[in-house]
Scaffold this motif. Structure first.
Motif, PDB file in Angstrom:
ATOM      1  N   VAL A  36       0.866  -1.184   0.000  1.00  0.00           N
ATOM      2  CA  VAL A  36       0.000   0.000   0.000  1.00  0.00           C
ATOM      3  C   VAL A  36       0.899   1.228   0.000  1.00  0.00           C
ATOM      4  O   VAL A  36       1.813   1.336   0.821  1.00  0.00           O
ATOM      5  CB  VAL A  36      -0.922   0.020   1.235  1.00  0.00           C
ATOM      6  N   HIS A  37       0.655   2.147  -0.930  1.00  0.00           N
ATOM      7  CA  HIS A  37       1.513   3.332  -0.996  1.00  0.00           C
ATOM      8  C   HIS A  37       0.678   4.598  -1.111  1.00  0.00           C
ATOM      9  O   HIS A  37      -0.448   4.580  -1.614  1.00  0.00           O
ATOM     10  CB  HIS A  37       2.495   3.223  -2.175  1.00  0.00           C
ATOM     11  N   GLY A  38       1.269   5.697  -0.630  1.00  0.00           N
ATOM     12  CA  GLY A  38       0.591   6.978  -0.711  1.00  0.00           C
ATOM     13  C   GLY A  38       0.914   7.836   0.502  1.00  0.00           C
ATOM     14  O   GLY A  38       1.748   7.485   1.340  1.00  0.00           O
ATOM     15  N   PRO A  39       0.240   8.972   0.624  1.00  0.00           N
ATOM     16  CA  PRO A  39       0.534   9.901   1.724  1.00  0.00           C
ATOM     17  C   PRO A  39      -0.221   9.567   3.005  1.00  0.00           C
ATOM     18  O   PRO A  39      -1.250   8.895   2.985  1.00  0.00           O
ATOM     19  CB  PRO A  39       0.067  11.247   1.160  1.00  0.00           C
ATOM     20  N   LEU A  40       0.340  10.010   4.130  1.00  0.00           N
ATOM     21  CA  LEU A  40      -0.338  10.018   5.423  1.00  0.00           C
ATOM     22  C   LEU A  40      -0.715   8.616   5.905  1.00  0.00           C
ATOM     23  O   LEU A  40      -1.733   8.436   6.572  1.00  0.00           O
ATOM     24  CB  LEU A  40      -1.601  10.907   5.362  1.00  0.00           C
ATOM     25  N   LEU A  41       0.106   7.621   5.589  1.00  0.00           N
ATOM     26  CA  LEU A  41      -0.222   6.242   5.953  1.00  0.00           C
ATOM     27  C   LEU A  41       0.196   5.884   7.376  1.00  0.00           C
ATOM     28  O   LEU A  41      -0.376   4.960   7.969  1.00  0.00           O
ATOM     29  CB  LEU A  41       0.459   5.269   4.987  1.00  0.00           C
TER      30      LEU A  41
END
Length: 211
Positions: free
Chosen positions: A132-137
């Motif tokens: 899972v990738h992306g911001p604010l994780l």
């Protein structure tokens, strides 16, 4: 780096049992291009014979009526209300819990059309790897077996953030200050120089899974 991380995941594979899924989080602002590392890691794992599913957090945005309830450039809303964390728990992490079905929804919402994507579920076999990738994780208690944070200095982040998204810069400053992703993540990548990123190396025994 992708190959080294893949090797680390293979080496720690037996810790949760051979039938368990491994879950990796690659965290960073959009300007950090988390999808690039996610893709490289996925390729390296597939070469090792592993089943892999890459999920972008951007496919789990909430509807525009909720994201923009307090305006299109509200920092508080961006930090706490743009991403449907409940859906990520239900549709992505829940199915890869021990004893789960492995049926993962790869995305839920299209921000361009502001409609449900209606994508079919994907079967990730037991023993596979979810990325899972992306911001604010980080700071969400997502059950990552390995967490990676791609860090940009304030100057690099400002330079590489698109003009229309620069209103999010205070949000990432708050995220860095309040969540401290550089300390929370198992692996830290400093990516101011995109050609020569510096990273902390793979975590030692007992370190992974703290994201």
């Amino acid at each position: 780096m992708g190959e080294r991380l893949a090797g680390h995941l293979d080496g720690s594979r037996g810790e949760g049992g051979s039938g368990s899924w491994q879950r990796v989080g690659i965290d960073g602002a959009p300007a950090a291009d988390t999808g690039l590392l996610a893709g490289r890691l996925a390729d390296a794992l597939r070469l090792r014979g592993r089943s892999v599913l890459v999920v972008a957090a951007g496919g789990f945005l909430r509807p525009a009526s909720l994201r923009f309830e307090f305006g299109r450039e509200d920092v508080d809303a961006y930090l706490g209300g743009w991403y449907d964390t409940g859906a990520l728990w239900r549709e992505v992490f829940g199915p890869t819990d021990p004893g789960g079905s492995g049926r993962v929804l790869p995305d839920l919402w299209d921000p361009v059309t502001d409609r449900a994507t209606r994508s079919p579920y994907v079967e990730l076999p037991a023993g596979g790897v979810l990325i899972v990738h992306g911001p604010l994780l980080l700071g969400q208690w997502f059950p990552f077996d390995l967490s990676v944070h791609i860090s940009l200095s304030a100057g690099a982040l400002a330079r590489r953030t698109e003009e229309g998204a620069r209103w999010t810069l205070p949000a990432f400053a708050r995220y860095a200050r309040e969540t401290e992703p550089a300390s929370v993540a198992d692996v830290l990548v400093r990516a101011d120089d995109v050609r020569h990123p510096a990273w902390s190396g793979c975590p030692g025994p007992g370190r992974a899974g703290m994201g």
